[in-house]
Design a protein around this motif. Sequence first.
Motif, PDB file in Angstrom:
ATOM      1  N   ARG A 129     -10.067   5.064  -4.594  1.00 56.22           N
ATOM      2  CA  ARG A 129      -9.744   4.421  -5.866  1.00 56.22           C
ATOM      3  C   ARG A 129     -11.019   4.336  -6.697  1.00 56.22           C
ATOM      4  O   ARG A 129     -12.104   4.061  -6.169  1.00 56.22           O
TER       5      ARG A 129
ATOM      6  N   ASP B 192       2.299   1.759  -3.327  1.00 56.50           N
ATOM      7  CA  ASP B 192       1.258   2.217  -4.243  1.00 56.50           C
ATOM      8  C   ASP B 192       1.031   3.722  -4.128  1.00 56.50           C
ATOM      9  O   ASP B 192       0.982   4.436  -5.139  1.00 56.50           O
TER      10      ASP B 192
ATOM     11  N   ILE C 114      -8.823   3.121  -0.173  1.00 59.89           N
ATOM     12  CA  ILE C 114      -7.844   2.135   0.233  1.00 59.89           C
ATOM     13  C   ILE C 114      -7.830   2.092   1.757  1.00 59.89           C
ATOM     14  O   ILE C 114      -8.270   3.036   2.415  1.00 59.89           O
TER      15      ILE C 114
ATOM     16  N   GLY D  43      -1.726  -4.399  -6.340  1.00 59.57           N
ATOM     17  CA  GLY D  43      -2.594  -4.144  -5.195  1.00 59.57           C
ATOM     18  C   GLY D  43      -2.333  -5.117  -4.061  1.00 59.57           C
ATOM     19  O   GLY D  43      -1.650  -6.132  -4.230  1.00 59.57           O
TER      20      GLY D  43
ATOM     21  N   LEU E  98       0.833  -1.198   0.000  1.00 58.56           N
ATOM     22  CA  LEU E  98       0.000   0.000   0.000  1.00 58.56           C
ATOM     23  C   LEU E  98       0.874   1.257   0.000  1.00 58.56           C
ATOM     24  O   LEU E  98       0.595   2.233  -0.719  1.00 58.56           O
TER      25      LEU E  98
END
Length: 294
Positions: A217, A82, A198, A108, A79
Amino acid sequence: MSPEHSGAADREQAVTDEVLASFDQTADPRLREVMRSLVRHLHAFAREVRLTEREWETAIDFLTRAGHITDDRRQEFVLLSDVLGLSMLAVAINEPKAPGATQATVFGPFFVDGAPEVALGDDIAHGAAGTPCYVSGQVRSADGFPIGGVRLDIWGADEDGFYDVQYPGDRTAGRGWLRTAPDGTYRFWTVLPTSYPIPNDGPVGDLLTAAARSPMRPAHLHFKATTPGHRTLITHIFVAGDPYLGCDAVFGVKDSLVVEADHHTAGLAPDGSQPQGAWTSMTFDLVLVPDDAS
């Protein structure tokens, strides 16, 4: 530059030089290259921002918290990668530049090994809440030929924006895998994806809050396509019209992956079934490239 400033700079550079030298005997040349580059850039960052010891301690605490919250159902470090854009940068660096190939995007943190196998046309929702969605398409090679027997792993969130692994217990819902037909076609039922935040109850969420960034997202469905002789493809299909397409928290949206979701009333579906309520459908073809493509 004053003598005092020059002396401080020399002392700082001496630290960097000593650490770089410590990797001189590393047997693996790639590991040596990567670690020496990491040290150079990391030390340059600390010098550029004049990192304080308190800030360094805060960073160590942040990473410690990320480790503590990570388990077999949640990957806080993925995460973090990301939201810093590192995941998408790695994708961009390694993505083959074959014309017409389906673009890749982030993996992911919610992929799970051991998802159930389903037959073509089956429902992978397994009770996940949401509007039924019929997804179909074809998998082809970059030369245009259909590819049968491709393993497609699919996973997505329910209408409340949660993946099955975010619920208590061991329920499997909204995920599964199947193989394409000899003509490369695939089809399955799931639920229409929805936009969602998220996980923001951990250190990464604290970072986004401090930076005044949205955790949202856009609605999407994950695909992983695997077959011998071709590069594994990890991608999404995004639902057209989603309000978060332009501000994805993990920078994963690409125009070529945005797909219209057609809405239908109760009636005959493409597989001959007759849903009793509203349902949706999406069509998306995947184009794979040979595993030796540069």
